[in-house]
Design an enzyme around this catalytic site. Structure first.
Site, PDB file in Angstrom:
ATOM      1  N   SER A   6       0.938  -1.219  -0.043  1.00 37.62           N
ATOM      2  CA  SER A   6       0.025   0.079   0.012  1.00 37.62           C
ATOM      3  C   SER A   6       1.065   1.190   0.208  1.00 37.62           C
ATOM      4  O   SER A   6       1.609   1.689   0.872  1.00 37.62           O
ATOM      5  CB  SER A   6      -0.845   0.107   1.216  1.00 37.62           C
ATOM      6  OG  SER A   6      -1.277   1.237   1.479  1.00 37.62           O
ATOM      7  N   HIS A  31      -1.229  -1.239  -4.441  1.00 37.97           N
ATOM      8  CA  HIS A  31      -2.615  -0.772  -3.683  1.00 37.97           C
ATOM      9  C   HIS A  31      -2.610   0.603  -3.304  1.00 37.97           C
ATOM     10  O   HIS A  31      -1.679   1.220  -3.004  1.00 37.97           O
ATOM     11  CB  HIS A  31      -2.709  -1.775  -2.281  1.00 37.97           C
ATOM     12  CG  HIS A  31      -3.879  -1.567  -1.788  1.00 37.97           C
ATOM     13  ND1 HIS A  31      -5.115  -2.345  -1.761  1.00 37.97           N
ATOM     14  CD2 HIS A  31      -4.217  -0.850  -0.551  1.00 37.97           C
ATOM     15  CE1 HIS A  31      -6.057  -1.775  -0.975  1.00 37.97           C
ATOM     16  NE2 HIS A  31      -5.481  -1.110  -0.111  1.00 37.97           N
ATOM     17  N   ASP A  33      -4.869   3.804  -1.851  1.00 37.74           N
ATOM     18  CA  ASP A  33      -5.897   4.151  -0.700  1.00 37.74           C
ATOM     19  C   ASP A  33      -6.617   5.394  -0.964  1.00 37.74           C
ATOM     20  O   ASP A  33      -5.802   6.433  -0.876  1.00 37.74           O
ATOM     21  CB  ASP A  33      -5.373   3.887   0.544  1.00 37.74           C
ATOM     22  CG  ASP A  33      -5.190   2.629   0.699  1.00 37.74           C
ATOM     23  OD1 ASP A  33      -6.107   1.612   1.054  1.00 37.74           O
ATOM     24  OD2 ASP A  33      -4.030   2.082   1.404  1.00 37.74           O
ATOM     25  N   MET A  35      -9.154   8.207  -0.033  1.00 34.31           N
ATOM     26  CA  MET A  35     -10.148   8.681   1.089  1.00 34.31           C
ATOM     27  C   MET A  35     -10.732  10.077   0.836  1.00 34.31           C
ATOM     28  O   MET A  35      -9.855  10.843   0.349  1.00 34.31           O
ATOM     29  CB  MET A  35      -9.314   8.449   2.448  1.00 34.31           C
ATOM     30  CG  MET A  35      -8.420   7.304   2.469  1.00 34.31           C
ATOM     31  SD  MET A  35      -7.660   7.036   4.088  1.00 34.31           S
ATOM     32  CE  MET A  35      -6.866   5.509   4.100  1.00 34.31           C
ATOM     33  N   HIS A  64      -8.506   1.091  -3.866  1.00 36.41           N
ATOM     34  CA  HIS A  64      -9.303   0.919  -2.705  1.00 36.41           C
ATOM     35  C   HIS A  64     -10.167   2.353  -2.299  1.00 36.41           C
ATOM     36  O   HIS A  64      -9.506   3.240  -1.929  1.00 36.41           O
ATOM     37  CB  HIS A  64      -8.595   0.458  -1.324  1.00 36.41           C
ATOM     38  CG  HIS A  64      -9.366   0.209  -0.196  1.00 36.41           C
ATOM     39  ND1 HIS A  64      -8.557   0.045   1.042  1.00 36.41           N
ATOM     40  CD2 HIS A  64     -10.646   0.304  -0.063  1.00 36.41           C
ATOM     41  CE1 HIS A  64      -9.407   0.072   1.928  1.00 36.41           C
ATOM     42  NE2 HIS A  64     -10.816   0.103   1.599  1.00 36.41           N
ATOM     43  N   MET A  66     -12.175   4.605  -0.287  1.00 37.37           N
ATOM     44  CA  MET A  66     -13.020   4.708   0.818  1.00 37.37           C
ATOM     45  C   MET A  66     -13.839   6.019   0.718  1.00 37.37           C
ATOM     46  O   MET A  66     -13.186   7.240   1.253  1.00 37.37           O
ATOM     47  CB  MET A  66     -11.792   4.750   2.105  1.00 37.37           C
ATOM     48  CG  MET A  66     -11.510   3.322   2.353  1.00 37.37           C
ATOM     49  SD  MET A  66      -9.836   3.438   3.175  1.00 37.37           S
ATOM     50  CE  MET A  66      -8.543   3.177   1.514  1.00 37.37           C
ATOM     51  N   MET A 135     -11.709  -5.757   5.737  1.00 36.49           N
ATOM     52  CA  MET A 135     -10.650  -4.692   6.496  1.00 36.49           C
ATOM     53  C   MET A 135     -10.297  -5.612   8.067  1.00 36.49           C
ATOM     54  O   MET A 135     -11.080  -5.702   8.383  1.00 36.49           O
ATOM     55  CB  MET A 135     -11.533  -3.378   6.633  1.00 36.49           C
ATOM     56  CG  MET A 135     -11.429  -2.614   5.300  1.00 36.49           C
ATOM     57  SD  MET A 135     -10.064  -2.156   4.500  1.00 36.49           S
ATOM     58  CE  MET A 135      -8.960  -1.497   5.654  1.00 36.49           C
ATOM     59  N   GLY A 140      -8.721   4.197   7.272  1.00 35.53           N
ATOM     60  CA  GLY A 140      -8.425   5.569   7.375  1.00 35.53           C
ATOM     61  C   GLY A 140      -7.127   5.791   7.584  1.00 35.53           C
ATOM     62  O   GLY A 140      -6.630   6.955   7.016  1.00 35.53           O
ATOM     63  N   PHE A 141      -6.409   5.000   7.908  1.00 35.47           N
ATOM     64  CA  PHE A 141      -4.966   5.291   8.459  1.00 35.47           C
ATOM     65  C   PHE A 141      -3.930   3.941   8.199  1.00 35.47           C
ATOM     66  O   PHE A 141      -4.508   2.924   8.501  1.00 35.47           O
ATOM     67  CB  PHE A 141      -4.823   5.599   9.903  1.00 35.47           C
ATOM     68  CG  PHE A 141      -5.375   6.897  10.092  1.00 35.47           C
ATOM     69  CD1 PHE A 141      -5.233   8.208   9.696  1.00 35.47           C
ATOM     70  CD2 PHE A 141      -7.024   6.838  10.618  1.00 35.47           C
ATOM     71  CE1 PHE A 141      -5.899   9.528   9.918  1.00 35.47           C
ATOM     72  CE2 PHE A 141      -7.929   7.912  10.850  1.00 35.47           C
ATOM     73  CZ  PHE A 141      -7.198   9.091  10.486  1.00 35.47           C
ATOM     74  N   GLY A 142      -2.935   4.141   7.982  1.00 34.88           N
ATOM     75  CA  GLY A 142      -1.874   2.829   7.948  1.00 34.88           C
ATOM     76  C   GLY A 142      -1.306   2.683   9.307  1.00 34.88           C
ATOM     77  O   GLY A 142      -1.662   3.664  10.212  1.00 34.88           O
ATOM     78  N   GLY A 143      -0.657   1.712   9.633  1.00 36.76           N
ATOM     79  CA  GLY A 143      -0.044   1.709  10.979  1.00 36.76           C
ATOM     80  C   GLY A 143      -0.728   1.264  12.118  1.00 36.76           C
ATOM     81  O   GLY A 143      -0.541   1.395  13.204  1.00 36.76           O
ATOM     82  N   ASP A 173      -6.531  -6.323   4.461  1.00 38.73           N
ATOM     83  CA  ASP A 173      -5.806  -5.058   4.375  1.00 38.73           C
ATOM     84  C   ASP A 173      -5.958  -4.584   5.873  1.00 38.73           C
ATOM     85  O   ASP A 173      -7.360  -4.349   6.291  1.00 38.73           O
ATOM     86  CB  ASP A 173      -6.735  -4.202   3.615  1.00 38.73           C
ATOM     87  CG  ASP A 173      -6.296  -2.915   3.358  1.00 38.73           C
ATOM     88  OD1 ASP A 173      -5.060  -2.556   3.998  1.00 38.73           O
ATOM     89  OD2 ASP A 173      -6.686  -2.043   2.602  1.00 38.73           O
ATOM     90  N   GLY A 174      -4.748  -4.306   6.265  1.00 33.30           N
ATOM     91  CA  GLY A 174      -4.614  -3.506   7.766  1.00 33.30           C
ATOM     92  C   GLY A 174      -4.217  -4.244   8.872  1.00 33.30           C
ATOM     93  O   GLY A 174      -4.497  -5.388   9.135  1.00 33.30           O
ATOM     94  N   GLY A 175      -3.083  -3.643   9.245  1.00 34.34           N
ATOM     95  CA  GLY A 175      -2.006  -4.127  10.362  1.00 34.34           C
ATOM     96  C   GLY A 175      -1.544  -5.526   9.797  1.00 34.34           C
ATOM     97  O   GLY A 175      -1.316  -6.250  10.874  1.00 34.34           O
ATOM     98  N   GLY A 195       1.043  -1.973   4.227  1.00 34.54           N
ATOM     99  CA  GLY A 195       1.744  -0.783   3.982  1.00 34.54           C
ATOM    100  C   GLY A 195       3.036  -0.626   5.200  1.00 34.54           C
ATOM    101  O   GLY A 195       4.065  -0.598   4.529  1.00 34.54           O
TER     102      GLY A 195
HETATM  103  C1  DX5 Z   1      -6.227   1.766   5.597  1.00 39.10           C
HETATM  104  C2  DX5 Z   1      -5.958   1.377   4.248  1.00 39.10           C
HETATM  105  C3  DX5 Z   1      -4.684   0.579   4.081  1.00 39.10           C
HETATM  106  C4  DX5 Z   1      -3.390   0.871   4.746  1.00 39.10           C
HETATM  107  C5  DX5 Z   1      -2.717  -0.433   5.386  1.00 39.10           C
HETATM  108  O1  DX5 Z   1      -7.289   2.357   5.686  1.00 39.10           O
HETATM  109  O2  DX5 Z   1      -7.000   0.722   3.575  1.00 39.10           O
HETATM  110  O3  DX5 Z   1      -4.523  -0.108   2.837  1.00 39.10           O
HETATM  111  O4  DX5 Z   1      -2.546   1.341   4.047  1.00 39.10           O
HETATM  112  O5  DX5 Z   1      -1.683   0.002   6.187  1.00 39.10           O
HETATM  113  P1  DX5 Z   1      -0.971  -0.888   7.345  1.00 39.10           P
HETATM  114  O6  DX5 Z   1      -0.419  -2.109   6.455  1.00 39.10           O
HETATM  115  O7  DX5 Z   1       0.045  -0.096   7.420  1.00 39.10           O
HETATM  116  O8  DX5 Z   1      -2.142  -1.041   8.209  1.00 39.10           O
HETATM  117 ZN    ZN Z   2      -6.413  -0.148   1.552  1.00 39.68          ZN
END
Ligand code: DX5
Ligand code: ZN
Length: 215
Positions: A6, A31, A33, A35, A64, A66, A135, A140-143, A173-175, A195
């Site tokens: 991502s 990927h 994102d 938003m 993706h 959002m 999900m 909404g956010f990475g990490g 997707d996510g974490g 990500g």
């Molecule tokens: C979150 C995004 C993800 C995000 C994943 O809303 O949809 O694609 O970039 O990032 P990580 O792998 O850091 O959770």
């Molecule tokens: Zn995503």
């Protein structure tokens, strides 16, 4: 396993170079994102950035959305070069119609479920999708931290996929980290979006190889 880094966690001051690095890496998809600050509490990038990256990218663009009213932007993302368009169940009133429109534009059509949205809701629409993205964080956010009940949702979706759409790809997707990725793959995930766990590495291509070694 298909690996989709991502670019939300990439260096936005040099996105072109990041795409070229991913081209040379073992990553499978890219990927992106999108938003809108309405569906999720963050604003990222949109059509012009997808359009700018498309001629550089040698791998499928997994976009993706959002955003609310995703059906309004199908043509724009198709023209910008999206290969897969993933829309959230929670904002889709006429999901069959929207998936058909995405496919008619030559893109793979994906449905995304938030962590609280139940897999059985897909019973009457699964055969019209190419991808379901689960999900494993609130978008909404990475990490962010991985939500543990995602394994159960993958297993439920695997059973439904076998019954209704054996070619469906299950994406998570996510974490996602090197620690939980093997468990996700053995639960039935076909595609992992990663990500922070990729872009925080000192050597990103080497980290991608570490993920790709997971079977
Ligand atoms: C979150 C995004 C993800 C995000 C994943 O809303 O949809 O694609 O970039 O990032 P990580 O792998 O850091 O959770
Ligand atoms: Zn995503």
């Amino acid at each position: 396993m298909i690996l989709a880094p991502s670019i939300l966690s990439a260096d936005f001051t040099r996105l072109g170079e990041e795409i070229e690095m991913l081209n040379r890496s073992e990553a499978d998809w890219i990927h992106i994102d999108v938003m809108d600050g309405v569906f999720v509490p963050n604003i990222t990038i949109g059509v012009p950035v997808v359009k700018a990256l498309n001629p550089l990218a040698e791998k499928p663009l997994d976009v993706h959305l959002m955003i609310v009213e995703p059906e309004k932007y199908i043509d724009q993302f198709a023209d910008a070069g999206a290969d897969h368009l993933l829309i959230h169940y929670e904002v889709s009133i006429h999901l069959n119609r929207t998936l058909a429109e995405i496919r008619a534009k030559g893109m793979k059509a994906g449905i995304v479920l938030n962590p609280h949205t139940n897999v059985p809701l897909l019973e009457n629409v699964l055969e019209y999708a190419d991808i379901v993205l689960l999900m494993s964080v609130n978008p909404g956010f990475g990490g962010q931290k991985f939500i543990e009940n995602s394994y159960r949702k993958i297993e439920e979706l695997v059973a439904m996929k076998q019954r209704l759409n054996p070619n469906l790809l299950i994406e998570v997707d996510g974490g996602v980290t090197l620690d939980n990725a093997p468990l996700l793959v053995s639960a039935g995930a076909d595609v992992l979006v990663v990500g922070n766990s990729i872009f925080s590495a000192d050597n990103v291509p080497a980290r991608i190889v570490e993920f790709k070694r997971i079977e």
